[in-house]
Design an enzyme around this catalytic site. Structure first.
Site, mmCIF file in Angstrom:
data_model
loop_
_atom_site.group_PDB
_atom_site.id
_atom_site.type_symbol
_atom_site.label_atom_id
_atom_site.label_comp_id
_atom_site.label_asym_id
_atom_site.label_seq_id
_atom_site.Cartn_x
_atom_site.Cartn_y
_atom_site.Cartn_z
ATOM 1 N N TRP A 298 0.830 -1.211 0.000
ATOM 2 C CA TRP A 298 0.000 0.000 0.000
ATOM 3 C C TRP A 298 0.860 1.255 0.000
ATOM 4 C CZ3 TRP A 298 -2.181 2.818 4.751
ATOM 5 C CH2 TRP A 298 -1.317 2.732 5.838
ATOM 6 N N ASP A 299 2.137 1.090 0.331
ATOM 7 C CA ASP A 299 3.073 2.218 0.329
ATOM 8 C C ASP A 299 3.004 2.967 -0.998
ATOM 9 O OD1 ASP A 299 3.811 0.031 2.079
ATOM 10 O OD2 ASP A 299 5.640 1.137 2.538
ATOM 11 N N GLU A 428 0.099 -2.311 13.028
ATOM 12 C CA GLU A 428 0.377 -3.750 13.010
ATOM 13 C C GLU A 428 0.686 -4.327 14.395
ATOM 14 O OE1 GLU A 428 2.020 -4.161 8.432
ATOM 15 O OE2 GLU A 428 3.421 -3.562 10.012
ATOM 16 N N LYS A 496 1.439 1.365 16.522
ATOM 17 C CA LYS A 496 2.708 1.309 15.786
ATOM 18 C C LYS A 496 2.918 2.529 14.901
ATOM 19 C CE LYS A 496 5.314 -1.265 12.327
ATOM 20 N NZ LYS A 496 5.322 -2.337 11.325
ATOM 21 N N GLN A 497 1.851 2.965 14.196
ATOM 22 C CA GLN A 497 2.036 3.965 13.140
ATOM 23 C C GLN A 497 0.716 4.668 12.856
ATOM 24 O OE1 GLN A 497 3.068 0.652 10.368
ATOM 25 N NE2 GLN A 497 1.760 1.729 8.940
#
Length: 689
Positions: A298-299, A428, A496-497
Site C-alpha cells: 500500500w506504500d 500492526e 505502531k504507526q
C-alpha cells in the site's frame, strides 16, 4: 560536509557513509542500483516462489571504484546532483583530476552508463594512470546466465530467472550487454584530457538490449550520451518543481525526496512502457532478505501515489495499470479466502498473487484493497480519464473491489450495521480485531466510488453497494468524541504507526474539527516514536488542517531523524532498521508539502486549497500541478496566493478552470494569465462558462 555551496539539490561529501545501504541510488523506471554495488535490478524480474519471491540479482559492471595508486596530496569528493540525476566521484591530485560519473539514463530506460574523465592540471607530460577496482563477475544466484557472442564491442550474457513466482508461471528473461572494463586507464603523455564511456544495457529481449546499446553508442560517439540524459531528467524536474523559502535542511530533504521518487517513474515519452510498480525501497533494493524483497505494498498507492498524481498524472496512470495487470491474481486471492471479487495482496510482485512470507499480514491486512481503489478515485477526480475505466480495464477492477468488500462484510443483528471482522489495521501491533476504523472507512469509500463510477459510465448501480456503504460500522466514541481504532480499543494503548489519523487525510472521512483534533490528541502520544517514517507526516498534515502550525512543525521535524547524511537516503525506522531508500517515508514527507502546506484536497468536483505553513517557511511555489488537463503554478505566501495556468492540453481539450474563494469571489483562469488574491481557503473547479 559542504552541500554544493548551499545548493539544496546538490549533496557533496568527502567521505562515504560507513553503512553501504545508505549510499545513493541511481535508478530509472526499468533499472536500478546503489552506487559502488556489484548487483543491479530490473523491473518486474523476480525469482523465487510465493513468499520467497524477490528481485533477481543481475550482476553489475557499474559497481567499480577509482583509485590513484601512489598519489600524494590526494583529495576525494562524492556528489549526488539531483538536478542532473548523476552521481560522481572525483579524485583531485596536485597534477590532475579524475572524475567518475554514474547515471541511469532517463530516456533510454534500458541503459545505465558511467564515464571516467582524466584531466591534466599542469604542464607535465608524464602518463597518468587510474586504477578501476571492480567486483563484477558475470554470474547470479537468481539467473541461469549464459554467455553469447560479443556485439559492437560489448560482452553479452542472457538467461532466465531460476524459480517462477507461481507454479508453471513465467520465468522472466534478462539480456545484458556491457562495455568491457579494463583494470586501469591511462592519459597519454601528450593528452590534456580524455573521457572513457562505459555502457550497460539490460532488457527482457536480445533485440531491446541491442537496440538500447546501439542507441547509447551512437549518442556517446557524438559526445551527447550524458547530455541527452540530463536534458530528459531536467525536463521532468522542471515539470514537477516544488520550491520553498525555508530552512536549508527542509529544502535539501525536499530535493532528495523528489530525486529518489521521480527516479522510479517512467519517462514522459514512453506510453508503451510496461510499469512494474514501486516497492518501499525502490528498484535499487530488494534482493532476498532486503527491503521487503522488492515487493509492492500500500506504500505505493497511499504514500507515494498522491504526489505522483498531482505532478505527473501519466506516471500515476502507469501505477494504476500495474494494478489492472495484476487483477487476475487478486481475484484468485479472493477466491482462496472464500470471497468474491478481488483481494489485492498485502505484498505484490509480478502476478498479483499474495507473496507476503508471513501468513498473518496477507490474510488480515486487507485495507490494501481499498487503498488501491482510493488511488483510482483520486486519479479519476483529477483527470476525468474515462478511457482508463471504459477501455483499459479500470472498471473491472473497481467492480471487483466493490464485490470483495460486500462479500467480506457480515450483518450484525445486534447493531443493525455491517461488520468486517478479523483484520489487522495499519497499526500492526494489533491483529484479529473487528471493525478497524480505517479498514471500514476505506471499504465505505470504495463502495461509494464504485457507485459514483457506475453512474458516470451509465451502468446500473447494485443496490447492495449503496446499502452497505450506508450501513458499515466505523467505530465512534460518542462520549469522548473520537474514533477508537477498532472495537474494544482502550485509550492509551500503544499504536505502531499512523492509523486512525488517516481518516482525516487522505480518506477525508466526514467529521467535525473537534473530532479531528480529538483523534490527533488521542493517538499522537501513544504512537511508537520508533515507528515507520511516514507516520509523523500524517500528524503534521492533521495539525496544518487545524492551523496548529507549531504542532505541525514539531511532527514534521521528527522525520529528519530518518534522513541520513550525506545523500539524504531515508531509513524506515529512526534506529536505522527496516527498509532503506524508504520511498514511503519520502512520499509522506512530500504530502506534507504538496497537501499540507497548500491545503490541497482532491474531491469529486474540485481541487480545494487552504494554505498554512509554519513560521520558518515564507513562500511555497509548486509548478506543474495537473488538474483536468491543465498545468497550474501556485505561488503562496502568508499574505497572497498566485495561480497561473501554464499549459492546457489540446487533445483531449482541457477543461476551462476558475478559482473560487469561500468568500464567493471568482477568478477565471486561462493559459498564460496569472491571478492573485489574498491567501484564503477556496477551490479550483471547472468554469461554468
Amino acid at each position: 560536509m559542504a552541500d554544493g555551496e548551499g545548493d539544496p539539490g546538490v549533496f557533496t561529501a568527502t567521505a562515504l557513509p560507513g553503512d553501504p545501504r545508505l549510499l545513493p541510488t541511481v535508478t530509472s523506471a526499468f533499472l536500478g542500483t546503489r552506487v559502488f554495488r556489484d548487483i543491479l535490478h530490473a523491473a518486474g524480474v523476480y525469482s523465487g516462489a510465493a513468499g520467497d519471491t524477490h528481485r533477481a540479482d543481475v550482476p553489475s559492471p557499474l559497481g567499480l571504484r577509482m583509485a590513484a595508486p601512489g598519489a600524494h596530496g590526494l583529495a576525494q569528493s562524492f556528489t549526488l546532483n539531483t538536478w542532473t540525476g548523476t552521481f560522481s566521484h572525483t579524485i583531485q591530485c596536485p597534477g590532475y583530476t579524475a572524475t567518475h560519473q554514474l547515471y541511469a539514463h532517463h530516456s533510454l530506460v534500458h541503459l545505465m552508463a558511467f564515464s571516467i574523465t582524466i584531466r591534466r592540471l599542469d604542464d607535465s607530460t608524464l602518463p597518468i594512470t587510474i586504477q578501476l577496482q571492480s567486483l563484477f563477475v558475470p554470474q547470479s544466484q537468481d539467473l541461469d546466465l549464459t554467455p553469447g557472442p560479443d556485439f559492437q564491442g560489448a560482452h553479452y550474457i542472457h538467461g532466465r530467472t531460476l524459480v517462477p513466482e507461481v507454479e508453471g508461471g513465467p520465468r522472466p528473461s534478462v539480456h545484458m550487454l556491457w562495455t568491457p572494463v579494463p583494470e586501469s586507464l591511462t592519459l597519454g603523455r601528450e593528452e590534456r584530457e580524455r573521457c572513457w564511456q562505459f555502457l550497460t544495457a539490460v532488457a527482457g529481449s536480445e533485440e531491446e538490449a541491442k537496440r538500447s546499446y546501439s542507441e547509447g553508442l551512437a549518442l556517446a560517439a557524438v559526445g551527447s550520451l550524458h547530455h541527452c540524459h540530463v536534458r530528459a531528467w531536467a525536463a521532468l524536474r522542471r515539470g514537477c518543481a516544488v520550491e520553498l523559502d525555508g530552512p536549508l535542511a527542509l529544502r535539501q530533504a525536499l530535493h532528495g525526496c523528489l530525486y529518489y521518487l521521480l527516479s522510479a517513474l517512467p519517462p514522459r515519452d514512453s506510453p508503451a512502457f510496461l510499469f512494474h510498480g514501486i516497492s518501499p525501497g525502490g528498484l535499487s533494493n530488494g534482493t532476498r532478505g532486503e527491503d521487503y524483497w522488492g515487493h509492492v505494498f500500500w506504500d505505493q498507492d497511499t504514500w507515494m501515489f498522491p504526489n505522483i498524481l498531482l505532478l505527473y498524472p501519466e506516471a500515476a496512470r502507469a501505477v494504476l495499470e500495474y494494478r489492472i495487470r495484476t487483477l487476475e491474481g487478486a481475484r484468485r486471492n479472493a477466491r482462496e479466502r472464500g470471497c468474491e471479487g478481488a483481494k489485492f495482496p498485502w505484498e505484490s510482485a509480478a502476478t498479483g498473487r499474495e507473496v507476503c512470507p508471513e501468513e498473518i499480514y496477507g490474510a488480515q491486512e486487507i485495507h490494501v484493497t481499498g487503498d488501491v481503489l482510493v488511488a483510482f478515485e483520486q486519479y479519476y477526480c483529477t483527470t476525468q480519464d474515462q478511457k482508463l475505466f471504459q477501455e483499459d480495464g479500470g472498471w473491472e477492477l473497481v467492480e471487483a473491489v466493490a464485490q470483495y468488500w460486500c462479500s467480506r462484510m457480515v450483518w450484525s443483528e445486534e447493531e443493525q450495521l455491517y461488520h468486517i471482522r478479523g483484520v489487522m489495521p495499519p497499526d500492526e501491533y494489533h491483529s484479529q480485531v473487528d471493525n478497524s476504523a480505517y479498514t471500514n472507512a476505506v471499504a465505505r469509500r470504495s463502495l461509494n466510488f464504485a457507485a459514483d463510477m457506475a453512474r458516470d459510465l451509465l451502468l446500473p448501480v447494485p443496490e447492495e453497494w449503496e446499502d452497505r456503504a450506508r450501513k458499515i460500522k466505523v467505530p465512534f466514541d460518542e462520549e469522548r468524541k473520537y474514533h477508537p481504532e477498532y472495537d474494544g480499543y482502550s485509550p492509551g494503548e500503544p499504536v505502531k504507526q499512523a492509523d486512525v489519523v488517516l481518516l482525516g487525510f487522505p480518506l477525508m472521512h466526514p467529521m467535525s474539527a473537534e473530532v479531528r483534533r480529538n483523534d490527533l490528541e488521542m493517538y499522537e502520544p501513544v504512537t511508537d516514536p520508533a515507528g515507520p517514517a511516514m507516520t509523523w507526516s500524517m500528524f503534521a498534515v492533521g495539525w496544518l488542517e487545524l492551523k496548529e502550525l507549531q504542532r505541525a512543525w514539531s511532527q514534521l521535524e521528527k522525520c529528519f531523524s530518518n534522513i541520513t547524511e550525506p545523500f539524504k537516503v531515508w531509513v524506515e525506522n529512526s534506529d536505522g532498521s527496516g527498509a532503506v531508500n524508504f520511498l514511503t517515508g519520502m512520499g509522506g514527507f512530500l504530502q506534507v508539502v504538496l497537501f499540507g502546506f497548500t491545503g490541497f484536497r482532491i474531491t469529486r468536483s474540485s481541487l480545494l486549497f487552504d494554505p498554512a505553513f509554519p513560521d520558518n517557511i515564507t513562500k511555497l511555489k509548486v509548478s506543474g500541478v495537473s488538474y483536468l488537463g491543465n498545468k497550474l503554478e501556485f505561488t503562496i505566501t502568508r499574505e497572497e496566493m498566485g495561480v497561473e495556468v501554464t499549459e492546457s492540453s489540446r487533445e483531449p481539450p482541457a477543461s476551462p478552470l476558475e478559482a473560487v474563494l469561500e468568500s464567493g469571489q471568482r477568478f477565471p483562469l486561462w493559459e498564460g494569465h496569472s491571478v492573485s488574491f489574498p491567501t484564503a481557503p477556496g477551490w479550483i473547479q471547472r468554469s461554468p462558462s
